[in-house]
Scaffold this motif. Structure first.
Motif, PDB file in Angstrom:
ATOM      1  N   ILE A   1      37.387   9.586  21.745  1.00 10.26           N
ATOM      2  CA  ILE A   1      35.731   8.788  21.815  1.00 10.26           C
ATOM      3  C   ILE A   1      35.019   9.558  22.343  1.00 10.26           C
ATOM      4  CG2 ILE A   1      35.061   6.396  22.429  1.00 10.26           C
ATOM      5  CD1 ILE A   1      37.624   5.470  23.311  1.00 10.26           C
ATOM      6  N   ASP A   2      33.203   9.668  21.500  1.00 10.57           N
ATOM      7  CA  ASP A   2      32.470  10.072  21.510  1.00 10.57           C
ATOM      8  C   ASP A   2      30.999   9.480  21.145  1.00 10.57           C
ATOM      9  OD1 ASP A   2      31.165  12.501  22.701  1.00 10.57           O
ATOM     10  OD2 ASP A   2      30.742  13.610  20.662  1.00 10.57           O
ATOM     11  N   ASP A   3      30.759   9.428  22.150  1.00  6.69           N
ATOM     12  CA  ASP A   3      28.996   9.277  21.964  1.00  6.69           C
ATOM     13  C   ASP A   3      28.738   7.750  21.542  1.00  6.69           C
ATOM     14  OD1 ASP A   3      26.416   9.121  21.791  1.00  6.69           O
ATOM     15  OD2 ASP A   3      26.207  10.234  20.344  1.00  6.69           O
ATOM     16  N   VAL A   4      29.326   6.395  22.530  1.00 10.57           N
ATOM     17  CA  VAL A   4      29.553   5.463  21.905  1.00 10.57           C
ATOM     18  C   VAL A   4      29.025   4.275  23.209  1.00 10.57           C
ATOM     19  CG1 VAL A   4      31.217   3.144  22.253  1.00 10.57           C
ATOM     20  CG2 VAL A   4      31.016   5.900  20.876  1.00 10.57           C
ATOM     21  N   GLU A   5      27.710   3.106  22.358  1.00 13.01           N
ATOM     22  CA  GLU A   5      27.424   2.945  23.672  1.00 13.01           C
ATOM     23  C   GLU A   5      27.654   1.411  23.330  1.00 13.01           C
ATOM     24  OE1 GLU A   5      23.308   4.475  23.172  1.00 13.01           O
ATOM     25  OE2 GLU A   5      23.114   2.822  22.045  1.00 13.01           O
ATOM     26  N   VAL A   6      27.656   0.703  23.918  1.00 13.55           N
ATOM     27  CA  VAL A   6      28.491  -0.910  24.214  1.00 13.55           C
ATOM     28  C   VAL A   6      27.735  -1.610  25.229  1.00 13.55           C
ATOM     29  CG1 VAL A   6      30.478  -2.534  24.338  1.00 13.55           C
ATOM     30  CG2 VAL A   6      30.850   0.236  23.793  1.00 13.55           C
ATOM     31  N   PHE A   7      26.427  -3.068  24.618  1.00 13.69           N
ATOM     32  CA  PHE A   7      25.983  -3.759  25.233  1.00 13.69           C
ATOM     33  C   PHE A   7      26.696  -5.102  25.572  1.00 13.69           C
ATOM     34  CE2 PHE A   7      23.000  -0.518  23.956  1.00 13.69           C
ATOM     35  CZ  PHE A   7      23.769   0.598  24.861  1.00 13.69           C
ATOM     36  N   GLY A   8      26.638  -5.621  26.235  1.00 11.27           N
ATOM     37  CA  GLY A   8      26.537  -7.625  26.638  1.00 11.27           C
ATOM     38  C   GLY A   8      27.722  -7.903  26.307  1.00 11.27           C
ATOM     39  N   ALA A   9      28.921  -7.765  26.176  1.00 10.71           N
ATOM     40  CA  ALA A   9      29.853  -7.931  26.728  1.00 10.71           C
ATOM     41  C   ALA A   9      30.957  -8.797  27.117  1.00 10.71           C
ATOM     42  CB  ALA A   9      31.379  -7.374  26.280  1.00 10.71           C
ATOM     43  N   THR A  10      31.430  -9.725  26.752  1.00  9.63           N
ATOM     44  CA  THR A  10      31.359 -10.723  28.205  1.00  9.63           C
ATOM     45  C   THR A  10      32.616 -10.786  28.509  1.00  9.63           C
ATOM     46  OG1 THR A  10      32.639 -12.452  26.563  1.00  9.63           O
ATOM     47  CG2 THR A  10      30.055 -13.087  26.838  1.00  9.63           C
ATOM     48  N   MET A  11      33.311  -9.619  28.479  1.00  6.93           N
ATOM     49  CA  MET A  11      34.408  -9.307  29.121  1.00  6.93           C
ATOM     50  C   MET A  11      34.942  -7.865  29.700  1.00  6.93           C
ATOM     51  SD  MET A  11      38.056 -11.679  27.701  1.00  6.93           S
ATOM     52  CE  MET A  11      39.493 -10.758  28.478  1.00  6.93           C
ATOM     53  N   VAL A  12      34.828  -7.105  28.732  1.00  4.79           N
ATOM     54  CA  VAL A  12      34.649  -5.446  29.054  1.00  4.79           C
ATOM     55  C   VAL A  12      33.832  -4.911  27.460  1.00  4.79           C
ATOM     56  CG1 VAL A  12      36.404  -3.671  28.758  1.00  4.79           C
ATOM     57  CG2 VAL A  12      37.404  -6.212  29.960  1.00  4.79           C
ATOM     58  N   GLY A  13      33.550  -3.819  27.916  1.00 11.47           N
ATOM     59  CA  GLY A  13      32.872  -2.703  26.696  1.00 11.47           C
ATOM     60  C   GLY A  13      33.486  -2.711  26.249  1.00 11.47           C
TER      61      GLY A  13
ATOM     62  N   GLY B   1      30.687  10.171  26.463  1.00  9.98           N
ATOM     63  CA  GLY B   1      29.491   9.736  26.646  1.00  9.98           C
ATOM     64  C   GLY B   1      29.820   8.573  26.577  1.00  9.98           C
ATOM     65  N   ILE B   2      30.027   8.226  26.979  1.00  7.99           N
ATOM     66  CA  ILE B   2      30.180   6.327  26.730  1.00  7.99           C
ATOM     67  C   ILE B   2      29.229   5.861  27.698  1.00  7.99           C
ATOM     68  CG2 ILE B   2      31.143   4.380  27.034  1.00  7.99           C
ATOM     69  CD1 ILE B   2      32.689   6.203  25.326  1.00  7.99           C
ATOM     70  N   HIS B   3      27.972   5.268  26.639  1.00  9.36           N
ATOM     71  CA  HIS B   3      27.012   4.521  27.634  1.00  9.36           C
ATOM     72  C   HIS B   3      27.740   2.842  27.686  1.00  9.36           C
ATOM     73  CE1 HIS B   3      22.830   3.106  28.176  1.00  9.36           C
ATOM     74  NE2 HIS B   3      23.052   2.588  28.838  1.00  9.36           N
ATOM     75  N   ALA B   4      27.892   2.086  28.393  1.00  4.80           N
ATOM     76  CA  ALA B   4      28.424   0.514  29.036  1.00  4.80           C
ATOM     77  C   ALA B   4      27.164   0.161  29.837  1.00  4.80           C
ATOM     78  CB  ALA B   4      29.538   0.607  29.240  1.00  4.80           C
ATOM     79  N   GLU B   5      26.613  -1.006  29.331  1.00  2.00           N
ATOM     80  CA  GLU B   5      25.322  -1.375  30.303  1.00  2.00           C
ATOM     81  C   GLU B   5      25.937  -3.244  30.143  1.00  2.00           C
ATOM     82  OE1 GLU B   5      20.739  -1.192  30.566  1.00  2.00           O
ATOM     83  OE2 GLU B   5      22.275   0.422  29.909  1.00  2.00           O
ATOM     84  N   ARG B   6      25.925  -3.758  30.749  1.00  3.49           N
ATOM     85  CA  ARG B   6      25.406  -5.291  30.642  1.00  3.49           C
ATOM     86  C   ARG B   6      26.448  -6.019  30.399  1.00  3.49           C
ATOM     87  NH1 ARG B   6      20.274  -7.246  32.191  1.00  3.49           N
ATOM     88  NH2 ARG B   6      18.673  -5.770  32.869  1.00  3.49           N
ATOM     89  N   ASN B   7      27.307  -5.396  30.493  1.00  2.00           N
ATOM     90  CA  ASN B   7      28.671  -5.976  29.975  1.00  2.00           C
ATOM     91  C   ASN B   7      29.921  -6.577  31.055  1.00  2.00           C
ATOM     92  OD1 ASN B   7      28.778  -5.009  26.926  1.00  2.00           O
ATOM     93  ND2 ASN B   7      29.020  -2.880  28.982  1.00  2.00           N
TER      94      ASN B   7
END
Length: 314
Positions: free
Chosen positions: A141-153, A166-172
């Motif tokens: 998993i490379d260069d992945v963004e996840v924003f806004g999940a109510t459980m887990v990004g 390169g994971i970017h997880a914000e506001r999960n």
């Protein structure tokens, strides 16, 4: 080869795909009203023009998932943004030699919704998970963004011999969750403004249990967002203000990370029994052992302890 703009055309291409085929989605914004399933394929590449150029919305979908891939071998997915899935943006199951690169899963308004389940514009209206990979091995998993999940990004469940960079997880609610992973490394990633940055835990209901994994060269900053998961959710009792919550898992390494401005604490390593006293199986060892924490930076953590949450029974 012409790029694809239509869901039905994509389904035909996926059904007819042979080993070594590449299927391309055009640049642009597309609305899909159903899940995209892909199963039992070898050596398949599915790619868009880039996550800033190919956007697939599932806001009007009747299904829980955006893309669901199972029993794949040698599968590459890259260059897409998946927006507003009803439940989960991307699910990879029972697969091996998988590459996920240049992807984004987000819910519109993730950065302006109110992190309270009772608010009219509550973030709790978002789906539960951005990306889930389960019962798989040899995953990159490379260069992945996840924003806004109510459980887990991003959640890895029973994943072996894999790497996420390169994971970017914000506001999960939880930026990333590692459940029963083995020989898996998370590196060079950012977890910021979630309720909890990263959780490392073993499920209790079945072996094998996680071990020999690592979180390195990553930044866990200001994970203090109020817990906006739904009241009936298993994570409703999750404490906020933690960079990492580590419970039970053995043989794990934390190295060269930055833990900054997490209100409760940067890194909590706890007895699994604190989360629930009764193991389902006698094989589960509550005590984390062989956890190596070295060469990390801890700064300005613990300055704003989380208040008791009535949803946690406190």
């Amino acid at each position: 080869q012409m790029c694809i703009r239509d869901r039905n055309e994509l389904l035909v291409a996926l059904f007819q795909a042979r080993e070594g085929d590449t299927i391309e989605l055009c640049a642009g914004e597309f609305n899909f009203d159903r899940e995209i399933p892909v199963n039992d394929k070898r050596g398949l590449v599915l790619r868009g023009a880039g996550r800033d150029q190919t956007l697939v919305s599932f806001a009007n979908s009747h299904d829980s998932f955006g893309i669901a891939a199972s029993r794949m071998k040698g599968f590459t997915l890259q260059g897409l943004t998946l927006e507003d899935p009803h439940n989960k943006g991307l699910v990879i199951s029972e697969s091996s030699q998988v590459t996920l690169r240049d992807l984004r899963v987000r819910w519109r308004g993730y950065d302006s919704c109110t992190p309270s389940p009772s608010a009219s514009n509550s973030c709790s209206n978002n789906g539960e998970m951005g990306i889930e990979v389960n019962f798989s091995r040899n995953v990159v998993i490379d260069d992945v963004e996840v924003f806004g999940a109510t459980m887990v990004g991003l959640i890895l469940v029973y994943v072996d011999d894999s790497i996420a960079t390169g994971i970017h997880a914000e506001r999960n609610v939880a930026g990333m969750l590692l459940n029963n992973v083995r020989n898996t490394t998370v590196a060079q990633s950012r977890f910021t403004a979630n309720s909890l940055g990263v959780m490392v835990q073993d499920f209790r209901d079945r072996p094998p249990y996680g071990a020999k994994s690592a979180l390195i060269d990553s930044r866990l900053e200001a994970n203090n967002t109020p817990n906006f998961t739904r009241d009936n959710n298993i994570l409703a009792a999750l404490p906020i203000g933690l960079g990492v919550l580590h419970s039970g898992v053995d043989q794990f390494e934390y190295a060269r990370n930055e833990f900054i401005d997490n209100g409760t604490t940067g890194l909590a390593i706890i007895n699994e029994g604190l989360l629930g006293p009764d193991p389902v199986t006698n094989r589960l060892d509550f005590f984390p052992e062989g956890v190596n924490v070295h060469d990390n930076l801890f700064r300005d953590n613990g300055g704003e302890l989380a208040l008791p949450d009535p949803r946690a029974g406190a």
